[in-house]
Design a protein around this motif. Structure first.
Motif, short mmCIF file in Angstrom:
data_model
loop_
_atom_site.label_atom_id
_atom_site.label_comp_id
_atom_site.label_asym_id
_atom_site.label_seq_id
_atom_site.Cartn_x
_atom_site.Cartn_y
_atom_site.Cartn_z
N SER A 1 41.24 46.44 29.39
CA SER A 1 39.84 47.45 30.35
C SER A 1 40.16 47.23 31.37
N TYR A 2 40.03 46.03 31.92
CA TYR A 2 39.58 46.01 33.56
C TYR A 2 41.06 44.93 33.70
N SER A 3 42.50 44.81 33.08
CA SER A 3 42.78 43.21 33.37
C SER A 3 44.42 43.67 32.69
N ILE B 1 35.91 36.96 26.47
CA ILE B 1 36.25 38.25 27.52
C ILE B 1 35.46 37.52 28.83
N SER B 2 34.31 37.02 28.96
CA SER B 2 33.26 36.90 29.75
C SER B 2 34.31 35.40 30.38
N SER C 1 37.32 35.65 31.16
CA SER C 1 38.46 35.86 31.75
C SER C 1 38.65 36.90 32.58
N TYR C 2 37.13 37.98 32.36
CA TYR C 2 36.90 38.36 33.75
C TYR C 2 36.41 38.03 34.88
N HIS D 1 39.05 44.58 25.36
CA HIS D 1 38.09 44.42 26.32
C HIS D 1 38.61 44.02 27.47
N ILE D 2 40.33 43.46 27.62
CA ILE D 2 40.50 42.84 28.63
C ILE D 2 40.80 43.26 29.34
N ASN E 1 39.78 35.51 36.39
CA ASN E 1 41.24 35.73 36.23
C ASN E 1 42.58 35.02 35.89
#
Ligand code: CA
Length: 230
Positions: A72-74, A41-42, A44-45, A69-70, A48
């Protein structure tokens, strides 16, 4: 020159992970890897990556939580790697927004093909304003909402047409029964797996020349359907 493609590999089996990394390197991809969901998760954040390859059975958390999780932003493509006994989890993963899956044991060639489809899709998403779609004997005119087989117009019911457009705009990607039902009928709006099967059968009779060996819409047994990539 094409931009380098970065792949994030989330896999706790060292042998599989190393094998994937080695092959990706040979193929000219950049990669980052981890065996842990939290780190996935961290990473990929922070990085990117263009594509994420995700094993569902991870030591610290469930692969499906990683997807939530992923997502939610990607919107970057996630290809799930699952063992055969993880059938239900695989469907859950797709419903949560994973794009595709491969089943262990898999051939690297198969995984590479899925990665290429995923990369192509990310490049196309912004420009996908098609007026027509043509492949072999099938043609769809999105402006007139007409479907042609061998240049002859084929009558489609509104649901069949919606189904076909859904598949064509998601070609190469597995769509689960739940995803199709919610896209076509909306959640809890009278669609069910049986009626979907019936609509799929009539749609196939209209667009496939050989329904036992379909050219366009492939059944992913127990999961859903996929419109072929080429
Ligand atoms: Ca595992």
């Amino acid at each position: 020159m094409e931009k380098e493609v970065t792949v994030l590999i989330v896999e706790d089996d060292k042998y599989i992970s190393n094998f994937i990394c080695m092959t990706l390197k040979q193929e000219g991809y950049r990669y980052i890897k981890t065996a842990m969901g939290r780190e996935a998760i961290s990473l990929s954040y922070a990085n990117n990556p263009d594509v994420i390859i995700l094993d569902l059975g991870l030591p610290d958390m469930d692969g499906s939580q990683v997807i939530e999780h992923i997502r939610s932003y990607s919107e970057k493509p996630i290809i799930v790697v699952s063992a055969r006994q993880e059938e239900a989890e695989k469907i859950k993963a797709l419903d949560l927004g994973a794009d595709d899956y491969v089943v262990k044991p898999f051939y690297m060639g198969e995984l590479l093909a899925r990665i290429r489809v995923a990369v192509r899709k990310t490049k196309n998403t912004d420009t996908e304003m098609m007026e027509t779609f043509e492949r072999d004997y099938l043609k769809i005119d999105f402006v007139k909402r007409m479907v042609y087989i061998d240049n002859k117009e084929v009558h489609m019911t509104p649901i069949e047409y919606k189904l076909l457009v859904l598949f064509v705009t998601n070609r190469g990607k597995v769509l689960t029964h739940n995803q199709i039902l919610s896209k076509i009928w909306g959640y809890g709006e009278g669609g069910d797996a049986n009626s979907l099967r019936v609509f799929m059968a009539t749609l196939r009779r209209k667009i496939e020349k050989d329904t036992t060996n379909p050219r366009f819409i492939i059944t992913e047994v127990g999961v859903g359907y996929r419109f072929t990539d080429e």
